[in-house]
Structure formats: C-alpha cells, structure tokens
Design a protein around this motif. Structure first.
Motif, PDB file in Angstrom:
ATOM      1  N   ALA A   1      -2.294   6.217   2.881  1.00 35.96           N
ATOM      2  CA  ALA A   1      -2.261   7.614   2.424  1.00 35.96           C
ATOM      3  C   ALA A   1      -3.273   7.826   1.298  1.00 35.96           C
ATOM      4  O   ALA A   1      -3.933   8.862   1.228  1.00 35.96           O
ATOM      5  CB  ALA A   1      -0.859   7.990   1.957  1.00 35.96           C
ATOM      6  N   ALA A   2      -3.415   6.817   0.423  1.00 35.83           N
ATOM      7  CA  ALA A   2      -4.372   6.940  -0.684  1.00 35.83           C
ATOM      8  C   ALA A   2      -5.807   6.928  -0.162  1.00 35.83           C
ATOM      9  O   ALA A   2      -6.697   7.542  -0.747  1.00 35.83           O
ATOM     10  CB  ALA A   2      -4.167   5.801  -1.683  1.00 35.83           C
ATOM     11  N   LEU A   3      -6.031   6.225   0.933  1.00 35.25           N
ATOM     12  CA  LEU A   3      -7.391   6.128   1.471  1.00 35.25           C
ATOM     13  C   LEU A   3      -7.721   7.282   2.418  1.00 35.25           C
ATOM     14  O   LEU A   3      -8.870   7.468   2.806  1.00 35.25           O
ATOM     15  CB  LEU A   3      -7.580   4.794   2.214  1.00 35.25           C
ATOM     16  N   TYR A   4      -6.689   8.065   2.786  1.00 30.23           N
ATOM     17  CA  TYR A   4      -6.918   9.171   3.730  1.00 30.23           C
ATOM     18  C   TYR A   4      -7.819  10.224   3.120  1.00 30.23           C
ATOM     19  O   TYR A   4      -7.649  10.619   1.976  1.00 30.23           O
ATOM     20  CB  TYR A   4      -5.581   9.818   4.119  1.00 30.23           C
ATOM     21  N   ARG A   5      -8.785  10.678   3.895  1.00 31.20           N
ATOM     22  CA  ARG A   5      -9.625  11.780   3.441  1.00 31.20           C
ATOM     23  C   ARG A   5      -9.815  12.753   4.587  1.00 31.20           C
ATOM     24  O   ARG A   5      -9.904  12.358   5.739  1.00 31.20           O
ATOM     25  CB  ARG A   5     -10.986  11.257   2.989  1.00 31.20           C
ATOM     26  N   PHE A   6      -9.875  14.021   4.258  1.00 30.46           N
ATOM     27  CA  PHE A   6     -10.151  15.025   5.285  1.00 30.46           C
ATOM     28  C   PHE A   6     -11.481  15.654   4.933  1.00 30.46           C
ATOM     29  O   PHE A   6     -11.557  16.598   4.165  1.00 30.46           O
ATOM     30  CB  PHE A   6      -9.035  16.067   5.327  1.00 30.46           C
ATOM     31  N   SER A   7     -12.553  15.073   5.455  1.00 28.27           N
ATOM     32  CA  SER A   7     -13.878  15.536   5.034  1.00 28.27           C
ATOM     33  C   SER A   7     -14.710  15.991   6.225  1.00 28.27           C
ATOM     34  O   SER A   7     -15.885  16.306   6.078  1.00 28.27           O
ATOM     35  CB  SER A   7     -14.593  14.422   4.278  1.00 28.27           C
ATOM     36  N   GLN A   8     -14.073  16.064   7.403  1.00 26.20           N
ATOM     37  CA  GLN A   8     -14.873  16.348   8.596  1.00 26.20           C
ATOM     38  C   GLN A   8     -15.528  17.734   8.573  1.00 26.20           C
ATOM     39  O   GLN A   8     -16.483  17.970   9.303  1.00 26.20           O
ATOM     40  CB  GLN A   8     -14.022  16.187   9.873  1.00 26.20           C
ATOM     41  N   LEU A   9     -15.043  18.623   7.711  1.00 25.45           N
ATOM     42  CA  LEU A   9     -15.621  19.971   7.701  1.00 25.45           C
ATOM     43  C   LEU A   9     -16.477  20.233   6.462  1.00 25.45           C
ATOM     44  O   LEU A   9     -16.864  21.358   6.185  1.00 25.45           O
ATOM     45  CB  LEU A   9     -14.509  21.023   7.817  1.00 25.45           C
ATOM     46  N   LYS A  10     -16.748  19.170   5.685  1.00 26.13           N
ATOM     47  CA  LYS A  10     -17.631  19.324   4.531  1.00 26.13           C
ATOM     48  C   LYS A  10     -19.005  18.787   4.915  1.00 26.13           C
ATOM     49  O   LYS A  10     -19.095  17.729   5.560  1.00 26.13           O
ATOM     50  CB  LYS A  10     -17.094  18.527   3.337  1.00 26.13           C
ATOM     51  N   SER A  11     -20.066  19.511   4.507  1.00 28.89           N
ATOM     52  CA  SER A  11     -21.397  19.040   4.900  1.00 28.89           C
ATOM     53  C   SER A  11     -21.780  17.798   4.111  1.00 28.89           C
ATOM     54  O   SER A  11     -22.556  16.973   4.570  1.00 28.89           O
ATOM     55  CB  SER A  11     -22.446  20.134   4.758  1.00 28.89           C
ATOM     56  N   GLU A  12     -21.229  17.679   2.908  1.00 24.74           N
ATOM     57  CA  GLU A  12     -21.477  16.455   2.158  1.00 24.74           C
ATOM     58  C   GLU A  12     -20.155  15.913   1.639  1.00 24.74           C
ATOM     59  O   GLU A  12     -19.344  16.661   1.108  1.00 24.74           O
ATOM     60  CB  GLU A  12     -22.403  16.756   0.976  1.00 24.74           C
ATOM     61  N   ASP A  13     -19.967  14.643   1.797  1.00 21.60           N
ATOM     62  CA  ASP A  13     -18.724  14.031   1.354  1.00 21.60           C
ATOM     63  C   ASP A  13     -18.819  13.747  -0.144  1.00 21.60           C
ATOM     64  O   ASP A  13     -19.648  12.967  -0.577  1.00 21.60           O
ATOM     65  CB  ASP A  13     -18.506  12.727   2.134  1.00 21.60           C
ATOM     66  N   GLU A  14     -17.957  14.449  -0.930  1.00 15.31           N
ATOM     67  CA  GLU A  14     -18.052  14.284  -2.391  1.00 15.31           C
ATOM     68  C   GLU A  14     -17.598  12.893  -2.842  1.00 15.31           C
ATOM     69  O   GLU A  14     -18.178  12.299  -3.724  1.00 15.31           O
ATOM     70  CB  GLU A  14     -17.193  15.333  -3.108  1.00 15.31           C
ATOM     71  N   ASN A  15     -16.529  12.419  -2.211  1.00 12.46           N
ATOM     72  CA  ASN A  15     -16.025  11.106  -2.617  1.00 12.46           C
ATOM     73  C   ASN A  15     -16.554  10.063  -1.650  1.00 12.46           C
ATOM     74  O   ASN A  15     -16.208  10.079  -0.481  1.00 12.46           O
ATOM     75  CB  ASN A  15     -14.496  11.054  -2.569  1.00 12.46           C
ATOM     76  N   PRO A  16     -17.383   9.149  -2.160  1.00 13.35           N
ATOM     77  CA  PRO A  16     -17.895   8.123  -1.269  1.00 13.35           C
ATOM     78  C   PRO A  16     -16.748   7.274  -0.725  1.00 13.35           C
ATOM     79  O   PRO A  16     -15.697   7.152  -1.355  1.00 13.35           O
ATOM     80  CB  PRO A  16     -18.829   7.308  -2.160  1.00 13.35           C
ATOM     81  N   LYS A  17     -16.976   6.718   0.445  1.00 19.52           N
ATOM     82  CA  LYS A  17     -15.947   5.937   1.098  1.00 19.52           C
ATOM     83  C   LYS A  17     -15.520   4.758   0.217  1.00 19.52           C
ATOM     84  O   LYS A  17     -16.365   4.027  -0.288  1.00 19.52           O
ATOM     85  CB  LYS A  17     -16.532   5.402   2.412  1.00 19.52           C
TER      86      LYS A  17
END
Ligand code: BES
Ligand code: MN
Ligand code: ZN
Length: 497
Positions: A135-151
């Motif tokens: 849950a802590a590693l989950y990110r919902f970034s598929q609709l952002k053109s740039e991912d703010e938080n690096p993997k």
C-alpha cells in the motif's frame, strides 16, 4: 516487489538494511537485542541520544552502522510490550514502510514479525507487513504526464525466520499478502480512474482482461442491455436510461472446486459515476462519486486474489455497472419500475440508485443456488454518518454468515460492524403506488437501504456490506483504499480451510 522467507543468524546476516522492532521504553525485541549486543550497545546509545522511546510508529533510521555486514538499521517503535494491539502494530508497520521507502535501499531484511501482537501470530504479522508495504508503494500516476515521485528503489524484502514450520508459515503469509495486495491495487486503480475513462464498458473490459490472465479458472461474461431487458431487470436498467453509456452486467465465474460445490456469490455495486440523476447531488466533492463503483472493483479485485491463490472453491462475481446521470430520458421522482422478481418500485429519489441495480442482481443470484451471497456497495452516506470510516456496515439474514464475516474482518483488519435488519424498518419503505419505495426517509438511511435489499435476498444466506465510508479516503490522502478486498478474500480463505 519480491518477498522471501529465509533463515540467517543475525551475526552472519549480510544486508543493506535491517528492520527491527523495540518496545517502550527502549526494550528490544530478540533480534534487536542481539544486534545491540554485537554493536556494543550502540543502538541503546543512539535511542537515548535522540530521545526515542518506542511509541508505536516512532522510527530511528541509522544510516551507517559499523557492523561490517549490515549497512543500515531501521528501528521501529512498537509501544508497550504487554499491550501491543493489532491496530498499533499496523501503525508501526506503516511507519516502517515509509522509512524503508525513504531510506532508498534496494533490499532489506525484516525482523518486525517477532513482535507479540495481541491475539495474532507471526504469520499474521508477516502478511500485514506485505499488505502495508504494498500500500505504501502504490502509486496512481498513469494520468500524470510527469511522475513527481520517482519510483522507490526498494525491490526485495526478506523475512527472517527460524525453523521449517516458521519458514513455511511465512511463505504462505507472503503469498496471501501478495494476492490480497494485488487485488487491492487492481480495485484501487479502477476506483481512482475518473468516470470519463472508467465507464461500464471499461470496467467490463478490465474484468475480461483478468479472465484472460487467469484462464481457464476464471470465465468472464458480460451481459448487455438487450440481455438484461430479456431477463426482466427493469430496476437496474432504469438507472442507465439517463446516460449515453450502456449498462453492463459483468459476470465472473471462478471454478476452483467440483461443479457439485455450491458457489459463493459476490455482488458489487458498479456505478461508474453517480451524479444523483434528476435528484442531482450538490456540486461540492461530486468528483468523488467516481468511486461509486468500488463495490464492483472490490469484487473484481477479490476474484483476482482468489484465482491467484487457487482457492479450492467456486466463486461467482456479479457487477452491475451503470452511470447515474440526469437527462431527458433519466428516471424521474415518482417513476415506477418493475424488478426482476416482479416487485414494483416507486423511485422517490433517483439518487438512491444503488439499490435499484442491486435488487435485480440479488434476485438473479438465486439461479446459482448459492452457498451464500454477499453484496458490497458504496450504498449510503448515512452509513458514514452512523459508523464513521473505520468499519464497513454489515447486515445479514443469517447468523453464521454474519459471524464469519465479522471474524474475517477482524483477521484481515478490514473490519465490519453489524447493524439491525428488523421487520419494523419495512414500514419506512412502503409506497402508496407500488410494492415498495426506494427511500425510507431521513431516519436510519443505511438500514432502510438494507431493508430494501433484503426483500430480494430471501432465498439464501445473505449479507450486505456498506463500504461508503471505507472504500475511499478524503482529504490530503484522497483516493481509493482497496477495501473490501481483504475482508472478502479472508472470508473465502476461511471457507477453503
Ligand atoms: N453513492 C451514494 C452513497 C454515497 C454517499 C457513497 C457518499 C459514498 C459517499 C448513493 O447512491 C446515494 O446517493 N445515496 C443516497 C441515498 C438517499 C437518496 C436515500 C445518500 O446517501 O444520500
Ligand atoms: Mn446515488
Ligand atoms: Zn450511488
């Protein structure tokens, strides 16, 4: 993320990062004590220096450890040793997960499951950490053109266990935790997606995709409006009349046992956007009504977990999917529709649409001759008023089923609280013009909703779970929670025993 269970004595352990627990005030768990001794009391000294006592979730992250084999140590406060409750332990695991993410290490070895949690065992501890870390590693970034938080770099966690039984138990706990977290992530993705992307057709496609991935255990079939009409689902179909998007009934059938075994049927409300219809909702926070398909997402996520675990059961998922929008062709207050079993319903408020979809599908479930039927739905705001956001509301016409769900909720920490389903509440949903009305006035709104559903669920053990307050977080952490995947999966794991 990759997880393993293995044995290595602490003095031989070579790891970029070790995660260890300690209690209030600075009482070490066995592994932490061993390491502290090996380091000549360095851990004790650093805890004292920084005045870290060990309250649940307190963290001391030590970047350079002069041990030769362990580079970094994360010490996690677990509170008082005599009273470590599951909720406090989960809080500590959440803090540990965040510290691991922030430490930017690739691999870590965890000893946190050594802690003695009230009423729980090491397997439970391991599984909780897998779920909380995912849950802590989950990110919902598929609709952002740039991912703010690096993997995050973290890619492997070792649970250190000693002995064949402990290792086997940890491995099962890891498998269950990963399956549940996978189902939760799927449910979160679907619920976080906006209504213009996650339409009934999209939801159906995602279920079909899952069916292809889990072939041949999981069969997915989608009924369209024509077929629903032929079946006589007049209540369900009335909801989609106001929308350009056609309704779908998504049917997922998982076979893990002989066809002689009666299936468990899970039904999930799949309203991909609920504007309220002609009884339109106020504008504030209306965006959040994209999560009104969280019941459906939870059912799809649970079937994903069940298929992953190959549980020896038969399970059917039914997801009625529709939008609820105002338009010239939408339901109007006062309209009367006919449900599948023939009962007529006066729609006094078009915003009480969930029960319209669910009632037809509850009646449809009878054809499976089910062992039990559980519906999950973001059904009422009144449920959030009554119970807040910690438990989901539970109603049931069967004592054994209710008890099994309460137990599964405690075990998975996806808890439910039982509410009444007395005949007296039926008075509130009487109609002057039809067999029943779709609302019961301001009193006990979540209960009258359940009372309405109960009229369509007389032929089998049935439970209704209102997840309006638990499937979604508001505020800064706004987004889907993945509940009730842990509850439903645990219930089915328990049935498979
Ligand atoms: N989807 C809503 C319930 C809901 C409200 C879920 C808030 C999550 C957060 C449901 O369709 C609805 O609108 N229910 C009405 C019922 C009322 C008209 C009797 C409600 O709760 O206001
Ligand atoms: Mn509504
Ligand atoms: Zn709704």
């Amino acid at each position: 993320m990759d997880y393993s269970a293995k044995f290595e004595p602490l003095d031989q352990l070579s790891a970029p990062c070790a995660v260890l627990g300690f209690h209030q005030k600075r009482k070490f768990t066995p592994a932490a004590l061993a390491l502290d001794e090996k380091l000549d009391g360095l851990l004790t000294k650093l805890l004292k220096r920084d005045d870290v006592e060990g309250k649940p979730g307190e963290i001391l992250s030590i970047a350079h450890v002069p041990s030769g084999t362990i580079d970094r140590v994360i010490l996690v406060g677990l509170g008082k040793k005599e009273e470590l409750k599951p909720g406090a332990y989960r809080k500590a695991l959440g803090a540990a997960a965040k510290a691991l993410k922030d430490a930017n290490v690739k691999q870590a070895a965890s000893f946190l499951h050594e802690a003695e949690v009230e009423g729980r065992d090491a397997s439970w501890n391991v599984r909780q950490f897998v779920e909380i870390l995912e849950a802590a590693l989950y990110r919902f970034s598929q609709l952002k053109s740039e991912d703010e938080n690096p993997k995050p770099r973290l890619s492997k966690l070792h649970f250190m266990a000693d002995g064949d039984d402990a290792l086997a138990a940890a491995r099962l706990a890891i498998a269950q935790g990963q399956a549940i977290a996978g189902g939760m992530n799927l449910a979160k993705d679907l619920a976080n997606l906006p209504g213009n992307i996650c339409t009934p057709a999209y939801l159906a496609e995602q279920a079909e995709k899952l069916g292809k991935r889990q072939k041949p255990k999981l069969k997915v079939n989608v009924l369209d409006e024509k077929e629903l009409e032929k079946l006589g689902m007049g209540a369900f179909l009335s909801v989609s009349k106001g929308s350009e998007q056609p309704a779908k009934l998504i049917v997922l059938e998982y076979s893990g046992a002989s066809s002689k075994n009666k299936p468990y049927v899970l039904i999930g409300k799949g309203v991909t956007f609920d504007a309220g219809g002609i009884s339109i909702k106020p504008a504030a926070n209306m965006d959040e009504m994209k999560y009104d398909m969280s019941g459906g997402a939870g059912v799809i996520g649970t079937l994903a977990a069940v298929a992953e675990l190959e549980l020896p059961l038969n399970v059917v998922g039914l997801v009625p999917a529709s939008e609820n929008l105002p338009s010239g062709s939408a339901n109007k207050p006062g309209d009367i529709v006919k449900s599948l079993p023939g009962l007529t319903i006066e729609i006094l408020n078009t915003d009480a649409e969930g029960r319209l979809l669910l009632c037809d599908v509850l009646a449809y479930a009878k054809r499976y001759e089910p062992e039990a039927v559980i519906d999950v739905a973001t059904l009422t705001g009144a449920c959030v008023v009554a119970l807040g956001r910690h438990p989901s509301g539970l109603w049931s016409n069967n004592e054994d089923l209710a008890a099994a769900l309460i137990r599964a909720g405690e075990e998975s920490f996806d808890r439910v609280w039982r509410m009444p389903l007395w005949d007296e509440y039926q008075e509130q949903i009487k109609s002057n013009f039809a067999d029943l009305a779709n609302i019961g006035g301001p009193d006990g709104g979540s209960i009258t909703a359940a009372a309405f559903l109960s009229r369509f669920a007389k032929d089998y053990p049935w439970a209704h779970v209102d997840i309006a307050g638990t499937a979604w977080k508001t505020g800064a952490e706004k987004g889907a929670t993945g509940r009730p995947v842990p509850l439903l999966t645990q219930y089915l794991i328990d049935r498979a025993r």
